[in-house]
Design an enzyme around this catalytic site. Structure first.
Site, mmCIF file in Angstrom:
data_model
loop_
_atom_site.group_PDB
_atom_site.id
_atom_site.type_symbol
_atom_site.label_atom_id
_atom_site.label_comp_id
_atom_site.label_asym_id
_atom_site.label_seq_id
_atom_site.Cartn_x
_atom_site.Cartn_y
_atom_site.Cartn_z
ATOM 1 N N GLU A 1 0.771 -1.250 0.020
ATOM 2 C CA GLU A 1 -0.169 -0.092 0.036
ATOM 3 C C GLU A 1 0.798 1.243 -0.154
ATOM 4 O OE1 GLU A 1 -0.702 -2.700 2.037
ATOM 5 O OE2 GLU A 1 -2.663 -3.488 1.205
ATOM 6 N N HIS B 1 -11.878 -4.579 7.572
ATOM 7 C CA HIS B 1 -12.559 -4.275 6.171
ATOM 8 C C HIS B 1 -13.794 -3.401 6.210
ATOM 9 C CE1 HIS B 1 -9.815 -7.508 4.979
ATOM 10 N NE2 HIS B 1 -10.141 -7.423 3.819
#
Lengths: 332, 377
Positions: free
Chosen positions: A68, A137
């Site tokens: 990321e 999430h």
């Protein structure tokens, strides 16, 4: 991607609308590239970039390493060098590893270089709970990024707004965090113009006009608030505001509404303490002190870690919690 | 089944000119010309004096914290000399001033930066470099992205990024190396291994025999060079830059050098460094060996040195004058570069210079009626 028969007949989902905006802008502007984990061949884990690689090739719709900070940092470099990158961070929980690049670099380069180096890019991030996902999430970290000077933070709640805001974001000269509420991704369809249109960043939308109370929200909570309106007594007149843009905040729309209603309930999924609702409540008391008939109320996530999905519905604000807060605020 | 070798690699070490100024004739044939060496030696002298000047300014409270470049100039100059000005892109850390100046950054900009003035980062148009990067190891990703853009647009341009040995412990370093390698972008990773990350020695920073070998994990060509040898640094950089420009992909250079000064003016290296170690490296100073070489070639003498010292002093005086002569920035500068277009709330803060809200309604701040976007240029 070009519209399917279902889209023509029944309208677009949020996923369809974002995909269409990406497709049209990539066609219009060769500087635009999408990059991220699984965004290419697989079309993204939510299929938001479905089909784009087939049309624009693997050099513009790029499957990156699982990295990321790498995605964010190289996107910054691409933007500095004149491209218009659209990095996708697969879930909001994975912004953590990219935080340094986003907050300490993307957001600061214009200021740091006194305008010589700029970072025009859109970071697309699925956000929020309610889809039975694993840990990290389902979070709602928008306040963190709204507290970062140099970033713009958007969270559209509808397919129409998503397309128009995304086109604005891609054409914006500054870094934009574009949060996509996952719960809304495929929850319903609506009519979306096929042509090019933009929605200005920094403008809230009044979804329902009313005189008794102002309900301020954004993202998936817009739909819970809408549901709440249906459960209220008929003689209660609520003004519902969808912020659409978290930062910069549309103070005018909120202030005008609260000056009229004198009451306000703010709804968001993120934890209550230091959530963005706190900023809105403060702004309201700064500007509307003498208009207020009741303390500003917040309906938010608890100040806890977002639970695993068996308990997520108890965590998230829902129509019942919103209705209750509205009625209590009206009765104050 | 017999065990097979899955991967094998080696790291080469290059030195062309030793610390006595003696060159390996065979390797030197392919290196820079005497004329170039002469010019770059004089340039190095100029940079050294600027570095000492910055140090003195800090000590007399005319500059904030400053990290000296002293002793590492062969890295910046050798590497910088391998790049095309206005074409290739430099992505620095903060110990390669000489490379930035060489590629068009006005000298006083670096001084402005350390004097607490962002205008020192306002890279002029046409100068292809990023400002100094204060956090460690974050800039290699930007260099990779910039190089990636060059590749996407099929431009024959190269990005080069500088960092220290400590930075190679950062995750971003590895993410940048992996991206650069996976997408074969024209990015040169230049590590100034100066042996110390503030107080932590290289041996404690990592258990790797060389820094260069970290590139092997990414199948990136790499080399270790004597970082105080201008010729070796330049040769390695030039070869890798040309390779990258021709589409050959990224490469890694470990330049073995030494931080002769403290980490910054806020540091005191005597707390953690053996003075004998420093003394040994003083003798390996890149300037000493170049002077010996040029003198032996009959290209340099004491009179020329005196003239260079004088010119360098003169230059430093002018640079300080430029840095100190600039007017203090307008306080509105702190607002004006946050976004391209000023958000309304920020405009109100800018106009009233406060964040308390009473008396701050837009109309009280002299702004248009609600709903009209504030526009600042």
């Amino acid at each position: 991607m070009p519209r399917t028969e279902q889209m023509i007949a029944q309208g677009l989902t949020l996923v369809d609308a974002i995909n269409e905006a990406l497709y049209q802008e990539m066609e219009r502007d060769s500087r635009v590239v999408c990059l991220g984990e699984d965004v290419g061949l697989n079309g993204g884990v939510f299929r938001v970039t479905e089909g784009l690689q087939k049309v624009f090739g693997p050099e513009r719709v790029i499957d990156t390493p699982l990295s990321e900070s790498g995605i964010m940092g190289t996107a910054i470099g691409l933007a500095m060098a004149g491209m218009r990158p659209i990095p996708e961070i697969q879930f909001e929980g994975f912004l953590g590893p990219a935080y340094d690049q986003l907050v300490n670099h993307a957001a600061r380069y214009r200021t740091r270089s006194r305008g010589a180096v700029t970072v025009p890019m859109v970071v697309r991030v699925p956000v929020g709970g309610g889809i039975h996902a694993p840990e990290l999430h389902s979070d709602s970290p928008e306040a963190i990024y709204a507290h970062t000077p140099g970033l713009k933070v958007l969270m559209p709640a509808t397919p129409y707004d998503a397309k128009g805001l995304l086109l604005s974001a891609i054409r914006d000269p500054d870094p934009v965090v574009f949060f996509e509420p996952k719960r809304v991704y495929r929850s319903y369809r609506e009519e979306v113009p096929e042509g090019d249109y933009t929605i200005p960043i920094g403008q809230a939308k009044v979804l329902a006009e009313g005189t008794d109370l102002t309900l301020v929200t954004w993202g998936a909570s817009v739909h819970q608030c809408n549901d709440a309106l249906d459960t209220l007594p008929e003689d209660v007149s609520v003004e519902l505001i969808d912020l659409r843009t978290i930062a910069p905040l549309d103070v005018e729309t909120i202030v005008q509404s609260v000056e009229k209603t004198g009451r306000c309930v703010i709804v968001h999924e993120a934890p209550k303490t230091a959530g963005f609702g706190a900023e809105i409540a403060t702004t309201i008391q700064e500007y509307c002190f003498l208009h207020l008939k009741a303390p500003v109320q917040r309906v938010a996530g608890f100040d806890t870690v977002m639970p695993y999905y068996k308990l997520e519905q108890q965590y998230l604000p829902d129509a019942a919690k919103v209705s209750e807060a509205v009625m209590q605020c009206l009765a104050y | 089944m017999p065990i097979k070798t899955a991967y094998q690699a080696k790291v080469e070490y290059l030195q062309i000119m030793d610390e006595h100024g003696v060159v390996d004739e065979k390797l030197a044939k392919d290196a820079m010309s005497d004329q170039d060496i002469l010019e770059l030696y004089q340039y190095m002298g100029k940079c050294r004096v600027l570095d000492e000047t910055a140090f003195k300014l800090q000590r007399s409270k005319r500059m904030g914290t400053y990290p000296q470049n002293k002793g590492q100039e062969a890295c910046a100059i050798g590497a910088g000399f391998s790049l095309k000005q206005g074409v290739d892109y430099l992505v620095p850390c903060y110990r390669e001033n000489a490379a930035l100046w060489m590629h068009g950054l006005p000298m006083h900009y670096i001084f402005l930066h350390w004097m607490g003035d962002e205008r020192g980062n306002q890279i002029p148009k046409g100068v292809c470099q990023l400002p100094l990067c204060i956090p460690i190891g974050t800039q290699m990703l930007h260099a990779t992205g910039i190089a990636w853009a060059f590749k996407m647009r099929k431009e024959a341009r190269v990005a080069m990024t500088f960092f220290g040995d400590g930075a190679t412990s950062e995750g971003d370093f590895h993410e940048a190396m992996n991206f650069a390698s996976a997408f074969q972008v024209p990015c040169i990773f230049f590590c100034q291994n100066n042996q110390w990350a503030i107080s932590v020695p290289r041996e404690q920073q990592m258990n790797s025999a060389t820094v260069a070998q970290k590139a092997l994990a990414y199948d990136m060509p790499c080399i270790q060079v004597d970082g105080n040898d201008l010729l070796a640094v330049h040769k390695a950089a030039k070869d890798f830059v040309e390779r990258a420009r021709a589409g050959g992909g990224p490469a890694f250079i470990e330049a073995v050098t030494y931080r002769l000064a403290d980490h910054t003016t806020a540091d005191d290296a005597r707390r953690y460094r053996d003075p004998q170690e420093v003394e040994a490296w003083v003798n390996k100073d890149p300037m000493i060996r170049l002077r010996k070489y040029l003198t032996a070639k009959g290209l340099w003498n004491d009179a020329k040195q005196a003239a260079l010292d004088e010119a360098a002093k003169q230059n430093a005086t002018e640079v300080v004058r430029a840095a100190e002569g600039i007017e203090k920035p307008a306080v509105t500068d702190i607002f004006d570069y946050t976004y391209a277009e000023m958000p309304r709330e920020l405009e109100i803060q800018r106009r009233t210079m406060r964040t308390s809200s009473l008396g701050q309604r837009p109309e009280q701040a002299g702004l248009n009626a609600p709903g009209v976007a504030a526009n600042h240029e």
